[in-house]
Design an enzyme around this catalytic site. Structure first.
Site, PDB file in Angstrom:
ATOM      1  N   PRO A   2       0.783  -1.208   0.000  1.00 14.51           N
ATOM      2  CA  PRO A   2       0.000   0.000   0.000  1.00 14.51           C
ATOM      3  C   PRO A   2       0.822   1.267   0.000  1.00 14.51           C
ATOM      4  CG  PRO A   2       0.090  -0.990   2.170  1.00 14.51           C
ATOM      5  CD  PRO A   2       1.178  -1.547   1.356  1.00 14.51           C
ATOM      6  N   GLU A   3       0.431   2.124  -0.873  1.00 17.08           N
ATOM      7  CA  GLU A   3       0.960   3.481  -0.866  1.00 17.08           C
ATOM      8  C   GLU A   3      -0.194   4.391  -0.448  1.00 17.08           C
ATOM      9  OE1 GLU A   3       3.235   4.430  -4.423  1.00 17.08           O
ATOM     10  OE2 GLU A   3       3.360   2.310  -4.897  1.00 17.08           O
TER      11      GLU A   3
END
Length: 277
Positions: A2-3
């Site tokens: 996840p960014e």
DNA sequence: CTCCTGACCTGAGTGC
DNA sequence: TGCACTCAGGTCAGGA
């Protein structure tokens, strides 16, 4: 996984259900995440009330009525699942928190993370600014503090290449490997260019592409490549909008040149050598 | 200071 | 089918 957009997606989903929910049962299946979950985690959190989640870089922070912060980082492969059904333990579920909403509806928040690079912590609200992981974070790329002046100041005399700068969480908190490539493609800047070789026009372009790319991805539920699912199990559809990431030897949508893949700091980096100078 | 490498961990994919 | 190998969205500690 996840960014920023994926973390924001999780945060938005959590905020719909958390809203002053009381913490009921907590079960820790594995405490050896990136950092070990504290011994007092369960007793400190139980019967507290979760107020509202917000995001700081790639971290999720949930404030509580007892003036604490529940901190979640998803690492590389972490996921938060929200369920209102009977819980059946799945592989790599490490932690489950049962909450009861204002309207007496019960939900399970399930933390799942195959690689265990993520973690969960609980600490006092007044310690937020001093938390060893949070205190060094740079500005949020969606906020007004992320502007040309700020970026110019941060990169002056920095020989590091611009892609590494974008991924440096102490400068900009939230960008990761996918979006760094996508942002530089949109800004038409070669990821290998040293940061201090960029002029104001370049910086302006980076700021604009960053905000545009992140906002567009959030509106589509983030990017699902391997692991990322929204907490309700839905895919994130920004993957359809990716221009270069994962597209080695495919044609550039702008000039038809073949997209290149190189490694920068051991991270795969995609770009069009014709469009990005 | 800055910059780069190795380490943490599991799973999926590839090639033999 | 099995084994060996590479790569994956993060980021910290340690050394040059």
């Amino acid at each position: 996984m996840p960014e920023l957009p994926e973390v924001e997606t999780v945060c938005l989903a959590l905020s719909k259900i958390i809203n002053y929910s009381k913490v009921r049962k907590i079960k820790v299946f594995r405490k050896d995440l990136r950092w070990e979950i504290r011994k007092k985690f369960i007793t400190d959190l139980q019967e507290d009330v979760l107020i509202k989640p917000y995001r700081r870089g790639k971290y999720i922070l949930i404030s509580t009525l007892k003036q604490k912060i529940l901190l979640i980082h998803l690492g590389m492969s972490g996921q938060v699942k929200i369920s209102s059904n009977k819980y059946n333990r799945a592989k790599h579920d490490h932690l489950i928190i049962n909450i009861e909403s204002k309207y007496n509806k019960i939900y399970s928040l399930i933390y799942n993370d195959p690689r265990r690079f993520g973690f969960i912590d609980l600490f006092k609200l007044k310690e937020v600014e001093h938390h060893f992981l949070l205190k060094k974070l740079g500005v949020d790329p969606l906020g007004n503090e992320f502007n040309v002046d700020y970026l110019k100041k941060k990169i002056s005399n920095r020989s590091k290449c611009i892609k590494s700068i974008l991924m440096d969480q102490t400068i900009i908190a939230g960008l990761g490997n996918i979006y760094a490539s996508e942002i530089l493609y949109k800004a038409k800047i070669n990821p290998l260019r040293s940061a201090d070789s960029l002029n104001l026009k370049h910086l302006k372009s980076i700021i604009t592409s960053t905000k545009f790319t992140l906002k567009q991805s959030i509106s589509m539920g983030g990017t699902s490549i391997k692991d990322h699912l929204q907490p309700d199990g839905k895919l994130g559809y920004f993957v359809q909008k990716l221009q270069v990431y994962g597209k080695k030897n495919q044609n550039c949508n702008n000039c038809n040149n073949l997209i290149s893949m190189i490694f920068i700091n051991n991270r795969s980096t995609y770009f069009c050598s014709n469009c990005q100078k």
